[in-house]
Scaffold this motif. Structure first.
Motif, mmCIF file in Angstrom:
data_model
loop_
_atom_site.group_PDB
_atom_site.id
_atom_site.type_symbol
_atom_site.label_atom_id
_atom_site.label_comp_id
_atom_site.label_asym_id
_atom_site.label_seq_id
_atom_site.Cartn_x
_atom_site.Cartn_y
_atom_site.Cartn_z
ATOM 1 N N ILE A 77 0.829 -1.206 0.000
ATOM 2 C CA ILE A 77 0.000 0.000 0.000
ATOM 3 C C ILE A 77 0.866 1.260 0.000
ATOM 4 O O ILE A 77 0.590 2.212 -0.739
ATOM 5 N N ALA A 78 1.932 1.280 0.803
ATOM 6 C CA ALA A 78 2.822 2.447 0.846
ATOM 7 C C ALA A 78 3.458 2.688 -0.514
ATOM 8 O O ALA A 78 3.521 3.836 -0.988
ATOM 9 N N HIS B 134 2.270 1.722 -3.404
ATOM 10 C CA HIS B 134 1.189 2.145 -4.304
ATOM 11 C C HIS B 134 0.918 3.639 -4.141
ATOM 12 O O HIS B 134 0.796 4.366 -5.122
ATOM 13 N N ARG B 135 0.820 4.093 -2.909
ATOM 14 C CA ARG B 135 0.502 5.508 -2.650
ATOM 15 C C ARG B 135 1.613 6.438 -3.133
ATOM 16 O O ARG B 135 1.339 7.591 -3.477
ATOM 17 N N THR B 136 2.836 5.952 -3.199
ATOM 18 C CA THR B 136 3.933 6.751 -3.756
ATOM 19 C C THR B 136 3.692 7.018 -5.240
ATOM 20 O O THR B 136 3.905 8.118 -5.728
ATOM 21 N N HIS C 245 0.649 6.438 -6.839
ATOM 22 C CA HIS C 245 -0.740 6.849 -7.082
ATOM 23 C C HIS C 245 -1.288 7.517 -5.817
ATOM 24 O O HIS C 245 -2.070 6.902 -5.081
ATOM 25 N N PRO C 246 -0.884 8.772 -5.568
ATOM 26 C CA PRO C 246 -1.357 9.437 -4.340
ATOM 27 C C PRO C 246 -2.861 9.705 -4.397
ATOM 28 O O PRO C 246 -3.447 9.795 -5.474
ATOM 29 N N GLY C 247 -3.446 9.818 -3.224
ATOM 30 C CA GLY C 247 -4.873 10.118 -3.147
ATOM 31 C C GLY C 247 -5.713 8.866 -3.235
ATOM 32 O O GLY C 247 -5.226 7.754 -3.374
ATOM 33 N N GLN D 282 -9.150 6.441 -1.846
ATOM 34 C CA GLN D 282 -9.512 5.715 -0.638
ATOM 35 C C GLN D 282 -9.452 4.222 -0.918
ATOM 36 O O GLN D 282 -10.038 3.740 -1.889
ATOM 37 N N LEU D 283 -8.742 3.484 -0.058
ATOM 38 C CA LEU D 283 -8.676 2.035 -0.178
ATOM 39 C C LEU D 283 -10.036 1.443 0.173
ATOM 40 O O LEU D 283 -10.570 1.695 1.251
ATOM 41 N N PHE E 139 -9.241 0.835 -5.140
ATOM 42 C CA PHE E 139 -9.225 2.202 -4.642
ATOM 43 C C PHE E 139 -10.331 3.004 -5.310
ATOM 44 O O PHE E 139 -10.584 2.848 -6.505
#
Length: 84
Positions: free
Chosen positions: A25-26, A28-30, A32-34, A36-37, A55
């Motif tokens: 997840i971390a 992924h968020r790098t 693809h920021p923003g 909601q999972l 998401f």
């Protein structure tokens, strides 16, 4: 997680066969920021473990991402168009 119990997941992580969900997840968020999972699951596909993440994007579109659980590499992605 999709047919895998917590003990099995801990064993897979402990032996280095998969990365932690938190790591996936971390990473992924790098990229693809923003968003909601909505859902996260671990599946076995084609002889390998895959994390399946859904998401809800800031634009209202649901996107599904599949990551190789051992390497963290993006394996597949798709989106569901919202139909109102």
């Amino acid at each position: 997680m999709a047919g895998h119990d917590h003990d099995e997941i801990r064993r897979l992580r402990g032996t280095g066969q998969i990365l932690s969900l938190e790591t996936i997840i971390a990473n992924h968020r790098t990229r693809h920021p923003g968003g909601q999972l909505l859902e996260a699951g671990l599946e076995s596909e084609h002889g390998r473990y895959v994390y399946d993440l859904k998401f809800l994007g800031d634009d209202g579109v649901v996107r599904e991402f599949e990551y190789d659980a051992r390497t963290g590499a993006l394996w597949h992605s798709e989106h569901e168009d919202s139909k109102e």
